[in-house]
Motif scaffolding. Structure first.
Motif, PDB file in Angstrom:
ATOM      1  N   LEU A   1       0.858  -1.177   0.000  1.00 34.84           N
ATOM      2  CA  LEU A   1       0.000   0.000   0.000  1.00 34.84           C
ATOM      3  C   LEU A   1       0.899   1.233   0.000  1.00 34.84           C
ATOM      4  CD1 LEU A   1      -2.993   0.956   0.116  1.00 34.84           C
ATOM      5  CD2 LEU A   1      -2.485   1.529   2.496  1.00 34.84           C
ATOM      6  N   ASP A   2       0.811   2.012  -1.077  1.00 34.56           N
ATOM      7  CA  ASP A   2       1.693   3.155  -1.306  1.00 34.56           C
ATOM      8  C   ASP A   2       1.159   4.410  -0.600  1.00 34.56           C
ATOM      9  OD1 ASP A   2       3.855   4.413  -2.430  1.00 34.56           O
ATOM     10  OD2 ASP A   2       3.296   3.992  -4.503  1.00 34.56           O
ATOM     11  N   ASP A   3       2.069   5.310  -0.240  1.00 33.96           N
ATOM     12  CA  ASP A   3       1.690   6.644   0.266  1.00 33.96           C
ATOM     13  C   ASP A   3       0.769   6.581   1.471  1.00 33.96           C
ATOM     14  OD1 ASP A   3       3.091   7.572  -1.943  1.00 33.96           O
ATOM     15  OD2 ASP A   3       1.311   7.789  -3.177  1.00 33.96           O
ATOM     16  N   PHE A   4       0.956   5.588   2.357  1.00 30.68           N
ATOM     17  CA  PHE A   4       0.055   5.488   3.501  1.00 30.68           C
ATOM     18  C   PHE A   4       0.151   6.740   4.379  1.00 30.68           C
ATOM     19  CE2 PHE A   4      -0.946   4.471   7.926  1.00 30.68           C
ATOM     20  CZ  PHE A   4      -2.278   4.123   7.750  1.00 30.68           C
TER      21      PHE A   4
ATOM     22  N   LEU B   1       5.002   3.990   4.233  1.00 28.14           N
ATOM     23  CA  LEU B   1       4.679   5.243   4.916  1.00 28.14           C
ATOM     24  C   LEU B   1       5.091   6.413   4.040  1.00 28.14           C
ATOM     25  CD1 LEU B   1       5.816   4.800   8.605  1.00 28.14           C
ATOM     26  CD2 LEU B   1       3.542   5.383   7.786  1.00 28.14           C
ATOM     27  N   ASP B   2       4.174   7.305   3.795  1.00 32.46           N
ATOM     28  CA  ASP B   2       4.449   8.402   2.873  1.00 32.46           C
ATOM     29  C   ASP B   2       5.627   9.273   3.340  1.00 32.46           C
ATOM     30  OD1 ASP B   2       3.491   9.734   0.397  1.00 32.46           O
ATOM     31  OD2 ASP B   2       3.452  11.449   1.757  1.00 32.46           O
ATOM     32  N   ARG B   3       6.333   9.771   2.350  1.00 29.50           N
ATOM     33  CA  ARG B   3       7.504  10.619   2.589  1.00 29.50           C
ATOM     34  C   ARG B   3       7.211  11.802   3.514  1.00 29.50           C
ATOM     35  NH1 ARG B   3       9.231  14.657  -1.164  1.00 29.50           N
ATOM     36  NH2 ARG B   3       8.015  13.648  -2.803  1.00 29.50           N
TER      37      ARG B   3
ATOM     38  N   ALA C   1       9.601   2.805   4.997  1.00 34.16           N
ATOM     39  CA  ALA C   1       9.627   4.267   5.070  1.00 34.16           C
ATOM     40  C   ALA C   1      10.061   4.818   3.724  1.00 34.16           C
ATOM     41  CB  ALA C   1      10.585   4.721   6.166  1.00 34.16           C
ATOM     42  N   GLU C   2       9.247   5.685   3.154  1.00 30.93           N
ATOM     43  CA  GLU C   2       9.557   6.281   1.848  1.00 30.93           C
ATOM     44  C   GLU C   2      10.340   7.580   2.024  1.00 30.93           C
ATOM     45  OE1 GLU C   2       5.601   7.139   0.117  1.00 30.93           O
ATOM     46  OE2 GLU C   2       6.160   5.641  -1.374  1.00 30.93           O
ATOM     47  N   GLY C   3      11.209   7.859   1.082  1.00 29.04           N
ATOM     48  CA  GLY C   3      11.811   9.199   1.001  1.00 29.04           C
ATOM     49  C   GLY C   3      12.817   9.529   2.085  1.00 29.04           C
TER      50      GLY C   3
HETATM   51 MG    MG Z   1       4.854   8.553  -2.227  1.00 35.81          MG
END
Ligand code: MG
Ligand code: C2E
Ligand code: MG
Ligand code: MG
Length: 283
Positions: A178-181, A201-203, A235-237
């Motif tokens: 699941l992207d951009d949570f 987890l969204d950036r 963790a994204e970004g």
């Molecule tokens: Mg994103």
């Protein structure tokens, strides 16, 4: 505006709207040509296991190699392709490309999973999962190396249908991310209804997390709930060493971001990986 222009003038669009329409027509024509002429490329960004420092998988990110505009990032055209439906043929190309890349790497001794981004529009019918099934059947292995990144928007229109497609993807060996949570409205407990394996987890929660107490407690509680529900967390970004250190300390599973590497063309990624192996940063 049409009224102000006078009784006998019939204006459908304001000049700004005309400009917008013209831009859309131009973009539509250019993108159709881009599909025909195979002007798209995939760049790959590593996901790193925070515990071991090793490569976990890569995310495939779409770029348009435009003859007039150079390398165009997805933010400038994906929305448009979703609205026009062009995302469907582009997605078909992308799936094929990601599968051949994974197979090419496997033939060279690299077992690398590739996650691809799939938008709501592509889940309206089962074509995408049928395509992956055919690719799996044609390959030497029985399970795919492709994982699927979805956003919450994929479940809004028809949750039941989306869940059914996710089950079919999983039967082929794909995992669901699941992207951009955190950018949508779902809570983690609502997500337990869905056959999701990994939450990204969204950036926006990760940037500067080492200095932001609010974000820290938020991510901590998401993490403990995720554990309870059996989700893996990415963790994204991540961009700094301090962010990485914090995420490692609280036990986040994986991270992705410019700190490790930007999205790279396949050959650049291969060189990056070889380099890391040499340095023993990644085994
Ligand atoms: Mg994103
Ligand atoms: P996403 O799936 O959340 O992908 C992550 C985006 O964050 C990528 O942008 C990546 O380059 C960027 N990013 C990664 N690490 C960092 C970092 O440390 N700092 C910063 N500032 N950014 C970072 P990109 O490639 O421009 O893609 C943007 C979005 O476009 C993606 O967000 C995804 O929603 C969409 N997208 C990309 N490729 C595809 C595709 O093949 N299909 C569909 N439907 N959407 C795609
Ligand atoms: Mg993604
Ligand atoms: Mg993402």
């Amino acid at each position: 505006a049409a009224k102000e222009a006078g009784k006998h003038t019939y204006r459908v669009f304001s000049p700004e709207m005309n400009q917008k329409v013209a831009k859309c027509i131009w973009l539509d024509t250019e993108l159709r040509r881009a599909i025909e002429e195979k002007q798209f490329v995939l760049h790959y960004q590593p996901l790193i296991n925070l515990c071991t420092g090793r490569l976990h998988s890569v995310e495939a990110l779409l770029r348009w190699q435009s003859t007039s505009r150079g390398l165009v990032p997805p933010g400038e055209f994906i929305r448009f392709t979703e609205e026009s439906g062009l995302i469907v043929p582009i997605g078909r190309w992308l799936m094929q490309e990601a599968v051949s890349q994974a197979e090419h790497w496997r033939e060279n001794g690299l077992d690398i999973r590739i996650s691809i981004n799939v938008s709501a529009r592509q889940l309206r019918d089962a074509e995408i999962v049928n395509q992956l099934r055919e690719l799996v059947e044609r390959s030497h292995s029985t399970r795919t190396l492709i994982d699927i990144e979805l956003t919450e928007s994929c479940f809004i229109e028809d949750e039941k249908a989306a869940v059914e497609l996710m089950r079919q993807f999983k039967q082929l060996g794909a995992r669901i991310l699941l992207d951009d949570f955190g950018t949508g409205y779902s809570s983690l407990s609502q997500l337990t209804r869905l056959p999701i394996d990994v939450i990204k987890l969204d950036r926006s929660f990760i940037t500067g997390i080492d200095q932001n107490f609010q974000a820290q407690s938020l991510v901590r509680s998401v993490l403990s709930l995720a554990r309870a529900f059996g989700f893996t967390i990415v963790a994204e970004g991540v961009e700094t060493e301090r962010e990485v250190q914090f995420l490692k300390d609280i036990g986040v599973d994986y991270a992705q971001g410019f700190f490790y590497a930007r999205p790279m063309a396949a050959d650049t990624f291969e060189a990056w990986l070889a380099d890391k192996k040499k340095l023993r940063l990644i085994a």
